[in-house]
Enzyme design. Structure first.
Site, short mmCIF file in Angstrom:
data_model
loop_
_atom_site.label_atom_id
_atom_site.label_comp_id
_atom_site.label_asym_id
_atom_site.label_seq_id
_atom_site.Cartn_x
_atom_site.Cartn_y
_atom_site.Cartn_z
N GLU A 40 26.58 12.90 29.35
CA GLU A 40 25.28 13.35 28.83
C GLU A 40 24.94 14.77 29.29
O GLU A 40 23.86 15.04 29.79
CB GLU A 40 24.16 12.36 29.18
CG GLU A 40 24.28 11.05 28.43
CD GLU A 40 22.97 10.24 28.40
OE1 GLU A 40 21.88 10.81 28.57
OE2 GLU A 40 23.08 9.02 28.19
N ASP B 202 30.72 6.59 32.04
CA ASP B 202 29.67 5.62 31.74
C ASP B 202 30.28 4.73 30.67
O ASP B 202 30.34 5.13 29.50
CB ASP B 202 28.41 6.35 31.25
CG ASP B 202 27.31 5.37 30.83
OD1 ASP B 202 27.59 4.15 30.75
OD2 ASP B 202 26.18 5.84 30.58
N ASN C 225 29.22 1.84 29.80
CA ASN C 225 28.19 0.95 29.22
C ASN C 225 28.66 -0.50 29.23
O ASN C 225 28.40 -1.25 28.29
CB ASN C 225 27.81 1.41 27.81
CG ASN C 225 26.61 2.36 27.83
OD1 ASN C 225 25.61 2.10 28.52
ND2 ASN C 225 26.72 3.47 27.12
C1 4LC Z 1 19.75 3.66 26.14
C2 4LC Z 1 19.75 5.14 26.12
C3 4LC Z 1 20.92 5.12 23.95
C4 4LC Z 1 22.52 1.10 28.56
N1 4LC Z 1 21.48 0.73 27.62
C5 4LC Z 1 21.10 -0.54 27.25
N2 4LC Z 1 20.09 -0.45 26.35
C6 4LC Z 1 19.83 0.88 26.17
C7 4LC Z 1 18.89 1.54 25.36
C8 4LC Z 1 18.85 2.93 25.35
C9 4LC Z 1 20.69 3.02 26.94
C10 4LC Z 1 20.70 1.61 26.95
O1 4LC Z 1 19.27 5.77 27.04
N3 4LC Z 1 20.38 5.81 25.10
C11 4LC Z 1 20.50 5.79 22.66
O2 4LC Z 1 20.82 7.18 22.72
C12 4LC Z 1 20.23 7.88 23.79
C13 4LC Z 1 20.60 7.24 25.11
C14 4LC Z 1 22.05 7.52 25.39
O3 4LC Z 1 22.48 6.92 26.53
C15 4LC Z 1 18.76 8.08 23.55
C16 4LC Z 1 18.36 8.64 22.35
C17 4LC Z 1 17.00 8.86 22.09
C18 4LC Z 1 16.05 8.51 23.02
C19 4LC Z 1 16.45 7.98 24.23
C20 4LC Z 1 17.77 7.75 24.47
C21 4LC Z 1 21.65 -1.76 27.74
C22 4LC Z 1 20.89 -2.82 28.20
N4 4LC Z 1 21.72 -3.80 28.57
C23 4LC Z 1 23.00 -3.41 28.39
C24 4LC Z 1 24.19 -4.10 28.63
C25 4LC Z 1 25.40 -3.46 28.36
C26 4LC Z 1 25.41 -2.18 27.82
C27 4LC Z 1 24.22 -1.51 27.55
C28 4LC Z 1 23.01 -2.14 27.85
C29 4LC Z 1 26.62 -4.09 28.66
N5 4LC Z 1 27.62 -4.61 28.91
#
Ligand code: 4LC
Length: 592
Positions: free
Chosen positions: A332, A479, A481
């Site tokens: 990021e 990352d 995820n």
């Molecule tokens: C973001 C986020 C994604 C890791 N994660 C989970 N839910 C999420 C929701 C949002 C991360 C999440 O912050 N982003 C969308 O694009 C970006 C940003 C990029 O990283 C963004 C765009 C606009 C506004 C804000 C952000 C999540 C919850 N539980 C999980 C389990 C696993 C993987 C992911 C998640 C597993 N295994």
């Protein structure tokens, strides 16, 4: 060469002149008998060379001539230019006109213009400009003598960050040509008293005893602006004209303790021989941090000023500098953050940066490596979608995925990339490492997509670490995820994943895809499986890892993560004392 900076102001660029103040180096009046300078800029990539000098009447000349043009034509042009200048000067001067003589008659004022080489030979009129204007040559314009300085060190950019915090390093952006930031000279000044105060503004006092590129203002400087003077140097005792830049605002008070302060106690020194310190960190892109959604839904607990880029950069630069790492893999990273602040800042701390932008996005991955310990052998970055579409390496996966068009399409829509850099140890060239860095698809139900992405990544890395550089160890940061219970984590860790793993249906039947995968590496998460590496209001979990080759590397030390109390002091991350929603992973690795 520029030991005397006497004539420097006349040769400064417009930007420098505008930001210069009265405390600049020396006056601009010419000293009788001393040789003036003619600055020549001549680079192969440009068809013209530029010529700068100041005529005896004080007028600055800046000419562009074809590199191929014969010298004689350039000299003739200089002569007519000088005559014009001379004529103008003469017209202005009534005294000169009253006295009569040649000066009053423009046509008669064309001076003899010739160029002599360093050893006193007249340079032939047929010699092309590019060859004629050598360093140390002497230009004669009438009675005046100019020493030619070809491609002297010069600053092209000098910038200070918008936000300055006491206790946080101020890392200027320094761009130069025929010079290198590490060879430039720096002097830091502070205002004598606040500009807003009566009698304030104008007076500058030297602020740092040691003249270094990075300056950390103390609490005593809160409320005062800073000024930096930089003299470009090339490391061979050659210096160019200095430039100055003032901060737009004063130094502000910093936050109290930060989450990384305790970690820095473990990382004060660069680690020793045969060891490498690696960092993996999702630094939270500015393009995501300051959206309406982020401010109101993702990070409502975070003070808005602490989400601002300028503030976070202060924390980030101090945090990263304090880790004294050899390898830093970031996710990021905004394109502009890399170019304008991170790369210049980490450069000052001995790290060289590589950037790979995501497809159709403004952020991407950065890998930094310590210049004096490692050198770059090759880069092998890919975009997953593009590699899947067309790289012969992924033929089998491509064919398998063709049976699942919905999933195939989704993988092709993702912008994720993989950054791969092959590095070589400076002390032992037989030691090479393949450093991979990635940021997989983020959706909680995207486990199936992440499995495909990691399959592409590992096949690609296999090609590099098995075919191109047989048996070179790998370090895979990112990352991912993926929590420790995910299919992706277990695939990386165990070397295979079964066709019937539940993650192949992570987003329901619609997106089902089943295939067995395997990879040849013996990988281990160097920092283990911490309770979380991502801690936001609505979610926390371990998503980031530094995977290392068990065969070739061992973990010597894992730098403890901030305590749960430190992480939750301001509810969640990011906060005034932590710049990202993720926590950096740091470990010291040893070659086996
Ligand atoms: C973001 C986020 C994604 C890791 N994660 C989970 N839910 C999420 C929701 C949002 C991360 C999440 O912050 N982003 C969308 O694009 C970006 C940003 C990029 O990283 C963004 C765009 C606009 C506004 C804000 C952000 C999540 C919850 N539980 C999980 C389990 C696993 C993987 C992911 C998640 C597993 N295994």
């Amino acid at each position: 060469m520029w030991r005397s900076l006497r004539a420097a102001p006349a040769l400064r660029g417009p930007a420098a002149a505008a930001s210069s103040s009265s405390s600049g180096g020396g006056g601009s009046g010419s000293v009788p008998g001393a040789m003036e300078r003619a600055v020549v800029r001549c680079v192969p990539s440009e068809p013209k060379l530029s010529l700068q000098f100041v005529l005896p009447d004080g007028s600055a000349k800046h000419m562009q001539r074809d590199q191929e043009e014969p010298l004689g034509r350039a000299l003739a042009r200089i002569a007519t230019n000088a005559a014009k200048g001379h004529a103008k000067a003469a017209k202005k001067s009534k005294k000169a006109r009253a006295e009569g003589g040649a000066a009053a008659e423009p046509a008669a004022a064309v001076p003899a213009v010739r160029l002599f080489s360093r050893d006193g030979e007249a340079v032939g009129e047929e010699v092309p400009n590019a060859a004629a204007w050598q360093d140390g040559a002497v230009l004669h314009i009438g009675e005046a003598r100019y020493r030619v300085e070809r491609n002297p060190p010069a600053l092209t950019e000098l910038r200070l960050p918008r936000s300055l915090l006491a206790g946080f390093p101020v890392c200027p952006k320094v761009s130069a040509e025929f010079a290198a930031p590490q060879h430039c000279l720096f002097r830091w000044f502070r205002e004598q008293r606040p500009a807003a105060e009566a009698g304030g503004g104008g007076a500058w006092v030297e602020a740092a005893a040691a003249a270094e590129r990075v300056f950390t203002p103390s609490n005593a400087l809160v409320g005062l602006r800073l000024k930096l003077r930089c003299t470009p140097g090339d490391g061979a005792q050659r210096y160019g004209p200095p430039r100055e830049v003032e901060s737009s605002g004063p130094v502000e008070a910093g936050p109290g303790a930060c989450t990384f302060d305790a970690r820095h106690l473990y990382t004060g020194k660069v680690c020793g021989g045969g060891r490498l310190r690696a960092v993996s960190y999702n630094i939270l892109a500015d393009v995501y941090a300051q959206t309406e959604f982020s401010r109101t839904v993702l990070y409502p607990y975070c003070a808005p000023y602490a989400l601002e880029l300028d503030y976070r950069q202060n924390l980030l630069q101090k945090e990263l500098a304090g880790y004294s790492a050899d390898l830093v893999c970031l996710q990021e990273v905004d394109k502009s953050v890399f170019a304008d602040s991170l790369a210049p800042a980490l450069d000052a701390f001995g790290l060289e940066g590589l950037f790979k932008i995501k497809e159709k996005q403004h952020e991407g991955l950065a890998t930094f490596y310590r210049r004096d310990k490692l050198s770059l052998l090759s880069r092998h970055d890919i975009a997953f979608s593009e590699a899947l579409l067309s790289d012969a390496l992924h033929e089998e996966l491509r064919e398998r995925l063709a049976a699942y068009p919905v999933v195939q399409e989704k993988v092709l829509q993702r912008s994720s990339v993989l950054q791969v850099s092959v590095l070589q140890s400076a002390t032992d060239p037989s030691r090479k490492i393949c450093v991979a860095n990635t940021h997989l698809y983020w959706h909680p139900k995207g486990g199936n997509i992440r499995l495909i992405q990691i399959a592409i990544a590992l096949s690609h890395i296999k090609h590099i670490a098995c075919d191109l550089y047989p048996s070179i160890p790998i370090i895979f940061c990112g990352d991912f995820n993926s929590t420790p219970s995910s299919g992706t984590y277990s695939f990386i860790n165990s070397g295979s994943i079964a066709e019937d793993h539940e993650d192949w249906v992570s987003n329901g039947e619609e997106e089902r895809c089943n295939m067995p995968l395997s990879h040849p590496f013996k990988l281990q998460s160097a920092c283990g499986e911490p309770a979380y590496t991502n801690y936001v209001g609505g979610f926390h979990g371990c998503l980031d890892y530094i995977f290392i080759d068990k065969n070739a590397l061992e973990v010597e030390q894992v730098i403890p993560l901030p305590s749960h109390e430190e992480v939750t002091t301001h509810q969640a991350l990011p906060s005034v004392s932590h710049p990202s929603d993720h926590i950096a992973l740091i470990c010291d690795l040893k070659w086996k």
